[in-house]
Design an enzyme around this catalytic site. Sequence first.
Site, mmCIF file in Angstrom:
data_model
loop_
_atom_site.group_PDB
_atom_site.id
_atom_site.type_symbol
_atom_site.label_atom_id
_atom_site.label_comp_id
_atom_site.label_asym_id
_atom_site.label_seq_id
_atom_site.Cartn_x
_atom_site.Cartn_y
_atom_site.Cartn_z
ATOM 1 N N HIS A 19 38.607 49.613 39.814
ATOM 2 C CA HIS A 19 37.923 49.921 38.770
ATOM 3 C C HIS A 19 38.510 49.001 37.477
ATOM 4 O O HIS A 19 38.395 49.885 36.355
ATOM 5 C CB HIS A 19 37.409 51.311 38.472
ATOM 6 C CG HIS A 19 36.962 51.798 39.857
ATOM 7 N ND1 HIS A 19 35.585 51.813 40.264
ATOM 8 C CD2 HIS A 19 37.471 52.800 40.527
ATOM 9 C CE1 HIS A 19 35.515 52.441 41.180
ATOM 10 N NE2 HIS A 19 36.655 52.995 41.548
ATOM 11 N N CYS A 20 38.889 48.014 37.588
ATOM 12 C CA CYS A 20 39.625 47.394 36.367
ATOM 13 C C CYS A 20 38.937 46.018 36.086
ATOM 14 O O CYS A 20 38.187 45.567 37.106
ATOM 15 C CB CYS A 20 41.255 47.223 36.596
ATOM 16 S SG CYS A 20 42.139 46.491 35.598
ATOM 17 N N GLY A 21 38.981 45.578 35.166
ATOM 18 C CA GLY A 21 38.514 44.222 34.671
ATOM 19 C C GLY A 21 39.050 43.150 35.556
ATOM 20 O O GLY A 21 38.525 42.088 35.766
ATOM 21 N N PHE A 22 40.303 43.344 35.847
ATOM 22 C CA PHE A 22 41.286 42.282 36.677
ATOM 23 C C PHE A 22 40.870 42.513 38.223
ATOM 24 O O PHE A 22 41.715 41.687 39.156
ATOM 25 C CB PHE A 22 42.540 42.729 36.482
ATOM 26 C CG PHE A 22 42.861 42.132 34.919
ATOM 27 C CD1 PHE A 22 42.552 40.843 34.370
ATOM 28 C CD2 PHE A 22 43.799 42.910 34.097
ATOM 29 C CE1 PHE A 22 42.937 40.659 33.140
ATOM 30 C CE2 PHE A 22 44.009 42.585 32.988
ATOM 31 C CZ PHE A 22 43.466 41.487 32.421
ATOM 32 N N THR A 23 39.887 43.501 38.765
ATOM 33 C CA THR A 23 39.862 43.900 40.054
ATOM 34 C C THR A 23 39.568 42.741 40.844
ATOM 35 O O THR A 23 39.892 42.346 42.128
ATOM 36 C CB THR A 23 39.006 44.972 40.193
ATOM 37 O OG1 THR A 23 39.320 46.111 39.599
ATOM 38 C CG2 THR A 23 38.856 45.476 41.813
#
Length: 158
Positions: A35-39
């Site tokens: 659930h990360c912007g980098f996912t």
Amino acid sequence: MTVFYQFSATRLQGEPVAMSDYAGKLVLVVNTASHCGFTRQYAGLEALWQKYAAQGLVILGFPCNQFGKQEPGTASEIAQTCHINYGVSFPMFEKTEVNGAAAHPLFDYLKTELPGLAGRRIKWNFTKFLVGRDGQPLKRFAPITSPEKMETAIVAAL
């Protein structure tokens, strides 16, 4: 045997894996989060895995919930997210701490060998460590470094 090969970790499915199983392979160790912007980097990592696995690249994903609680799920939920949403087929390991007193010894070692801008800490999800075929840490990549931008270093090390 190099220090890297002395570590072990447990896969999402619960089986222990010795890093020595990857002797002779180029290993990319990544702390991940669903659930990360980098996912979205999962897709690029999977593309690298598919493109270079036959030449000796292995990618090891270590989910981590230490940064913004962005990996809250169970092992089953993490596996589903990785596989269904991003087609991840490279090895994924149990949720792991990468900083602090409970940090996995593998990450303590990699941070010591390849300190980053935050020193011997990992700043955020999707920090990546490239380990040579001989088990020697080669290069650290920041979370913002996309898998595509790592390809030149990977090809050079293969």
